[in-house]
Scaffold this active site. Structure first.
Site, mmCIF file in Angstrom:
data_model
loop_
_atom_site.group_PDB
_atom_site.id
_atom_site.type_symbol
_atom_site.label_atom_id
_atom_site.label_comp_id
_atom_site.label_asym_id
_atom_site.label_seq_id
_atom_site.Cartn_x
_atom_site.Cartn_y
_atom_site.Cartn_z
ATOM 1 N N ARG A 217 55.875 52.636 78.088
ATOM 2 C CA ARG A 217 55.469 52.341 79.473
ATOM 3 C C ARG A 217 56.563 52.736 80.464
ATOM 4 O O ARG A 217 56.437 53.702 81.199
ATOM 5 C CB ARG A 217 55.098 50.850 79.606
ATOM 6 C CG ARG A 217 54.316 50.510 80.867
ATOM 7 C CD ARG A 217 55.160 50.254 82.104
ATOM 8 N NE ARG A 217 56.106 49.164 81.914
ATOM 9 C CZ ARG A 217 57.091 48.896 82.776
ATOM 10 N NH1 ARG A 217 57.246 49.627 83.863
ATOM 11 N NH2 ARG A 217 57.943 47.907 82.530
ATOM 12 N N ASP A 218 57.657 52.031 80.455
ATOM 13 C CA ASP A 218 58.739 52.267 81.416
ATOM 14 C C ASP A 218 59.368 53.644 81.198
ATOM 15 O O ASP A 218 59.753 54.325 82.157
ATOM 16 C CB ASP A 218 59.786 51.160 81.239
ATOM 17 C CG ASP A 218 60.828 51.127 82.344
ATOM 18 O OD1 ASP A 218 60.654 51.821 83.363
ATOM 19 O OD2 ASP A 218 61.823 50.405 82.190
ATOM 20 N N HIS B 101 67.246 43.418 81.098
ATOM 21 C CA HIS B 101 66.726 44.782 81.191
ATOM 22 C C HIS B 101 67.751 45.603 81.973
ATOM 23 O O HIS B 101 67.749 45.614 83.197
ATOM 24 C CB HIS B 101 65.378 44.728 81.925
ATOM 25 C CG HIS B 101 64.642 46.035 81.985
ATOM 26 N ND1 HIS B 101 63.473 46.271 81.305
ATOM 27 C CD2 HIS B 101 64.911 47.191 82.641
ATOM 28 C CE1 HIS B 101 63.049 47.495 81.546
ATOM 29 N NE2 HIS B 101 63.907 48.077 82.362
ATOM 30 N N ASN C 80 67.157 53.832 81.175
ATOM 31 C CA ASN C 80 67.169 52.596 80.417
ATOM 32 C C ASN C 80 68.219 52.600 79.303
ATOM 33 O O ASN C 80 68.551 53.644 78.748
ATOM 34 C CB ASN C 80 65.799 52.418 79.756
ATOM 35 C CG ASN C 80 64.728 52.045 80.753
ATOM 36 O OD1 ASN C 80 64.785 50.979 81.352
ATOM 37 N ND2 ASN C 80 63.752 52.926 80.940
ATOM 38 N N HIS D 18 69.986 49.078 82.957
ATOM 39 C CA HIS D 18 69.963 50.542 83.071
ATOM 40 C C HIS D 18 71.394 51.066 82.960
ATOM 41 O O HIS D 18 72.340 50.394 83.352
ATOM 42 C CB HIS D 18 69.328 50.958 84.402
ATOM 43 C CG HIS D 18 67.835 50.855 84.384
ATOM 44 N ND1 HIS D 18 67.008 51.862 84.787
ATOM 45 C CD2 HIS D 18 67.015 49.861 83.979
ATOM 46 C CE1 HIS D 18 65.734 51.488 84.640
ATOM 47 N NE2 HIS D 18 65.712 50.268 84.157
ATOM 48 N N CYS E 36 65.008 54.500 86.775
ATOM 49 C CA CYS E 36 64.519 54.158 88.107
ATOM 50 C C CYS E 36 64.624 55.356 89.031
ATOM 51 O O CYS E 36 65.690 55.951 89.163
ATOM 52 C CB CYS E 36 65.357 53.015 88.669
ATOM 53 S SG CYS E 36 64.923 52.612 90.366
#
Lengths: 310, 310
Positions: free
Chosen positions: A20-21, A212, A254, A214, A245
């Site tokens: 997904r991300d 979470h 990520n 990055h 992002c």
């Protein structure tokens, strides 16, 4: 060796966000069967929670327009397959397929709420309220993503009290877990500790939290270590380090699942993941995406053969 | 914020290894004036210990064949400029120039001692003995590099007791500081803690130690955090992350000084380094080397302008 150390958990749950991300900002649409194969391989590598897709309107994220078709191809996959839902319409689509683990995506800052959701923080929480209530009524668990918990590209450093306030409200709405996002990758370990301590002080304990991170500034794994030392046992990561992002200042994204697993293996913390199979999966996916994985561990392990020829 | 945390030091000394460790394996010879300019810029960015070069025989490291010429160009640089010396001949060359900070390069494993020094560990220590004694007699401080402290490409994991044994012998020879090297980048934070605790138990305290991590598997900064939590206050790093062990399994190398400074700034730990000037220096050096810096922080900060145009 005497690992895991006394201050570390015995077991970590990895919440894999690659499908997904990791894929949502890819400009070239990945064919649905490739996504399904990706998820299947991740499960075969031992990942037990894999965020599969988002039931967002195709206009906003064309890459994930195939959510229903993808979910239909995942029968028999031995993993929890949560999905993101942006609103009530998305939730109903997910519930209709039998999904009972959903996530909503909130922001700790007004600027990002406006940029990403076109709403104020208050308005976004008002939008989530019926989504979370309906999901819980249907027996679903609800993860709340809380983005921009450390810094914001427009606002700079984000006050801890502000993050704690929005976190508290997301739990009050009925969220069952909160994932604290360092969306632009600026966090450092002391800041992580401070936020976790402050959340604990308002009754939000580490066992309801995920982190979470990055890797924009190379801090993701050090921040994760800091979170583990504060009792967090759920860590978000993306196979091969894919995704990132679009508001962050470079292409790095990520935390790579492989880099995380390498550290956890060394710490003697059980994840159930077969690192070689996971690395092979990320190399396979990198071929599909047409560029090498940004994960250091993937690069190192996939260079083993050439090393041995030296 | 309440940083630095109680368990962290107020100040860290960064031992910058870019000009020596970072450049030594570069195939294209960097012109001496460029090296001098690199060191001058690093000092101007606030680095106060910069390992300048190695007085090794030119046959072994052609890149550093200009040691005398380089040192002659560094008058007035406001930093400590230690140099590596492989043997007595190299030491005499350094002492003749007035250098009073030297380093020797040892190995914790037999395989790497053989590969790098063409000697057993015992033989290499015997070779260092007169070097260290002569250096100390001349009033010089002596850093001992101890490589392969965690894993070895031929031997696998290296027993902590073995590392402690060689470390003890290097101090007994007269070394004033020891830099613990994870030459192939396989260490993880618990292993770091275990080694530091074991060294402490034989009377080697953290204030005589430095740590030298490689980022091959993305672990360097997490390992550094772990070392800081165990009381280490000297950290080796390489501007822009240049350099790396030719025996490691991929091209990634030293911990990038910028990624380290980003973390320390966030932790409120003073380094004296101006991150923007350091980043500009690494971008400048990357242009000379003809490839982008592997440092995430350098990449992120040097993309700031393009971000702001979005």
């Amino acid at each position: 060796m005497a690992f895991p150390a006394d201050d570390m958990p015995d077991r970590i749950r990895i919440h894999e966000v690659g499908p997904r991300d990791g894929l949502q900002n890819e400009k070239t649409v990945v064919p649905t069967p490739v996504k399904a194969e990706f998820i299947r391989r991740l499960a075969d590598a031992g990942l037990r929670t894999i965020e599969a897709t988002s039931f967002v309107h195709p206009k906003w994220v064309p890459q994930l327009a195939d959510a229903e078709r993808l979910m239909a191809m995942l029968d028999g996959v031995e993993a929890r397959l949560p999905v993101l839902v942006p609103n009530e319409r998305g939730l109903e689509r997910a519930l209709a397929l039998g999904v009972r683990e959903i996530a909503v995506f909130g922001s700790a800052t007004e600027s990002f709420a406006k940029a990403n959701l076109n709403r104020s923080v208050d308005e976004s929480l008002a939008m989530f309220e019926p989504v979370v209530a309906r999901a819980r009524d249907a027996g679903a668990s609800v993860r709340g993503y809380l983005s921009m918990c450390f810094g914001d590209p427009w606002e700079g450093p984000v006050p801890v009290a502000q993050v704690v306030g929005v976190a508290r409200r997301l739990f009050d709405l009925g969220c069952t877990e909160l994932s604290l996002g360092d969306t632009i990758g600026v966090a450092t370990p002391g800041h992580v500790t401070e936020l976790l301590v402050s959340l604990h002080q308002v009754g939000i304990s580490a066992d309801h939290l995920a982190v979470h991170f990055h890797d924009t500034y190379g801090q993701a794994l050090a921040n994760t270590l800091s979170a583990l030392q504060s009792g967090v046992t759920t860590v978000d990561a993306s196979a091969g380090g894919i995704g990132g992002c679009p508001y962050a200042k470079s292409a790095t994204g990520n935390l790579a699942t492989e880099d995380l697993v390498w550290m956890l293996n060394g710490l003697g913390i059980d994840t159930g993941v077969d690192l070689d199979r996971l690395t092979a999966t990320s190399v396979w996916m990198a071929d599909h995406l047409g560029r090498p994985s940004p994960s250091r561990t993937v690069r190192a392990l996939s260079h083993e053969d050439s090393h041995e020829e030296q």
